[in-house]
Scaffold this motif. Structure first.
Motif, PDB file in Angstrom:
ATOM      1  N   UNK A   1       0.867  -0.993   0.021  1.00 43.86           N
ATOM      2  CA  UNK A   1       0.043  -0.085   0.013  1.00 43.86           C
ATOM      3  C   UNK A   1       0.954   1.123   0.067  1.00 43.86           C
ATOM      4  N   UNK A   2       1.867   1.314   0.734  1.00 44.66           N
ATOM      5  CA  UNK A   2       2.528   2.365   1.139  1.00 44.66           C
ATOM      6  C   UNK A   2       3.823   2.617   0.265  1.00 44.66           C
ATOM      7  N   UNK A   3       4.342   1.331  -0.438  1.00 39.55           N
ATOM      8  CA  UNK A   3       5.473   1.611  -1.455  1.00 39.55           C
ATOM      9  C   UNK A   3       4.979   1.654  -2.670  1.00 39.55           C
ATOM     10  N   UNK A   4       3.567   1.611  -3.042  1.00 39.54           N
ATOM     11  CA  UNK A   4       3.165   1.904  -4.485  1.00 39.54           C
ATOM     12  C   UNK A   4       2.460   3.324  -4.454  1.00 39.54           C
ATOM     13  N   UNK A   5       2.445   3.793  -3.252  1.00 45.07           N
ATOM     14  CA  UNK A   5       2.029   5.470  -3.489  1.00 45.07           C
ATOM     15  C   UNK A   5       2.717   6.272  -3.628  1.00 45.07           C
ATOM     16  N   UNK A   6       2.255   7.335  -4.457  1.00 43.73           N
ATOM     17  CA  UNK A   6       3.004   8.360  -5.405  1.00 43.73           C
ATOM     18  C   UNK A   6       3.311   9.513  -4.251  1.00 43.73           C
ATOM     19  N   UNK A   7       2.725   9.463  -2.921  1.00 46.31           N
ATOM     20  CA  UNK A   7       2.932  10.531  -1.934  1.00 46.31           C
ATOM     21  C   UNK A   7       4.490  10.413  -1.256  1.00 46.31           C
ATOM     22  N   UNK A   8       5.452  11.268  -1.291  1.00 46.11           N
ATOM     23  CA  UNK A   8       6.562  11.079  -0.612  1.00 46.11           C
ATOM     24  C   UNK A   8       6.428  10.969   0.780  1.00 46.11           C
ATOM     25  N   UNK A   9       5.477  11.360   1.495  1.00 48.95           N
ATOM     26  CA  UNK A   9       5.376  10.953   3.162  1.00 48.95           C
ATOM     27  C   UNK A   9       4.935   9.612   3.183  1.00 48.95           C
ATOM     28  N   UNK A  10       4.474   8.863   2.131  1.00 45.40           N
ATOM     29  CA  UNK A  10       4.490   7.343   2.402  1.00 45.40           C
ATOM     30  C   UNK A  10       5.542   6.660   2.479  1.00 45.40           C
ATOM     31  N   UNK A  11       6.617   7.237   2.015  1.00 46.74           N
ATOM     32  CA  UNK A  11       7.982   6.337   1.855  1.00 46.74           C
ATOM     33  C   UNK A  11       8.428   6.002   3.315  1.00 46.74           C
ATOM     34  N   UNK A  12       8.309   6.818   4.275  1.00 49.94           N
ATOM     35  CA  UNK A  12       8.874   5.996   5.726  1.00 49.94           C
ATOM     36  C   UNK A  12       7.690   5.390   6.258  1.00 49.94           C
ATOM     37  N   UNK A  13       6.621   5.185   5.851  1.00 54.45           N
ATOM     38  CA  UNK A  13       5.577   4.275   6.339  1.00 54.45           C
ATOM     39  C   UNK A  13       5.970   2.832   5.479  1.00 54.45           C
ATOM     40  N   UNK A  14       6.281   2.692   4.314  1.00 56.01           N
ATOM     41  CA  UNK A  14       6.727   1.689   3.478  1.00 56.01           C
ATOM     42  C   UNK A  14       7.857   0.837   4.220  1.00 56.01           C
ATOM     43  N   UNK A  15       8.949   1.732   4.657  1.00 57.08           N
ATOM     44  CA  UNK A  15      10.031   1.410   5.403  1.00 57.08           C
ATOM     45  C   UNK A  15       9.720   0.919   6.694  1.00 57.08           C
ATOM     46  N   UNK A  16       8.797   1.368   7.209  1.00 51.85           N
ATOM     47  CA  UNK A  16       8.378   1.224   8.735  1.00 51.85           C
ATOM     48  C   UNK A  16       7.999  -0.390   8.759  1.00 51.85           C
ATOM     49  N   UNK A  17       7.130  -0.518   7.676  1.00 51.84           N
ATOM     50  CA  UNK A  17       6.268  -1.811   7.718  1.00 51.84           C
ATOM     51  C   UNK A  17       7.405  -2.859   7.166  1.00 51.84           C
ATOM     52  N   UNK A  18       8.440  -2.595   6.454  1.00 52.61           N
ATOM     53  CA  UNK A  18       9.299  -3.548   6.026  1.00 52.61           C
ATOM     54  C   UNK A  18      10.121  -3.997   7.132  1.00 52.61           C
ATOM     55  N   UNK A  19      10.481  -2.897   8.110  1.00 49.59           N
ATOM     56  CA  UNK A  19      11.246  -3.220   9.273  1.00 49.59           C
ATOM     57  C   UNK A  19      10.075  -4.258  10.217  1.00 49.59           C
ATOM     58  N   UNK A  20       9.254  -3.697  10.213  1.00 46.12           N
ATOM     59  CA  UNK A  20       8.001  -4.840  11.077  1.00 46.12           C
ATOM     60  C   UNK A  20       8.243  -6.303  10.555  1.00 46.12           C
ATOM     61  N   UNK A  21       8.045  -6.384   8.907  1.00 48.23           N
ATOM     62  CA  UNK A  21       8.480  -7.814   8.377  1.00 48.23           C
ATOM     63  C   UNK A  21       9.453  -8.259   9.076  1.00 48.23           C
ATOM     64  N   UNK A  22      10.460  -7.507   8.812  1.00 47.71           N
ATOM     65  CA  UNK A  22      11.971  -7.935   9.092  1.00 47.71           C
ATOM     66  C   UNK A  22      12.069  -8.556  10.846  1.00 47.71           C
TER      67      UNK A  22
END
Length: 88
Positions: A44-65
Motif C-alpha cells: 500500500x505505502x510503497x506503491x503510493x505516489x506520496x513522498x510522505x508514504x515512503x517512511x511508512x513503507x520502510x516502517x512496515x518493511x522493518x516490522x516484517x523483518x
C-alpha cells in the motif's frame, strides 16, 4: 494513519510486539495472518505516489523483518557480531 513527522514513531524498537499488532489492527494473529497484513501495508505505502508514504513503507518493511527474520539472517547477524568483537 496516526503517524506524524516524529522520526521516533518509525523506530520499531520503540514498540512491543503487542503494540506492533495493534498498529496492524490484529489481535493474536497467526503467522500467516500477520505476514499477509504486513505485506498488504508494505505494498500500500510503497506503491503510493506520496513522498510522505515512503517512511511508512520502510516502517512496515522493518516490522516484517522483525517478525520474519530468517535463520540465515540470524546467523549472519551473529557472525557479524562475533567479527566486530574480534576487530576490537
Amino acid at each position: 494513519m496516526f503517524f506524524s513527522e516524529d522520526p521516533n514513531l518509525y523506530n520499531i524498537d520503540s514498540y512491543s510486539e503487542k503494540e506492533l499488532h495493534d498498529i496492524l489492527d490484529l489481535r493474536n494473529p497467526t503467522d500467516r495472518e500477520l505476514e499477509a497484513k504486513i505485506i498488504i501495508m508494505i505494498n500500500k505505502y510503497s506503491q503510493s505516489k506520496k513522498p510522505e508514504d515512503i517512511p511508512l513503507a520502510e516502517f512496515f518493511e522493518k516490522i516484517y523483518s522483525h517478525f520474519f527474520e530468517t535463520e540465515d539472517e540470524e546467523e549472519e547477524t551473529q557472525y557479524e557480531s562475533v567479527a566486530e568483537e574480534e576487530e576490537e
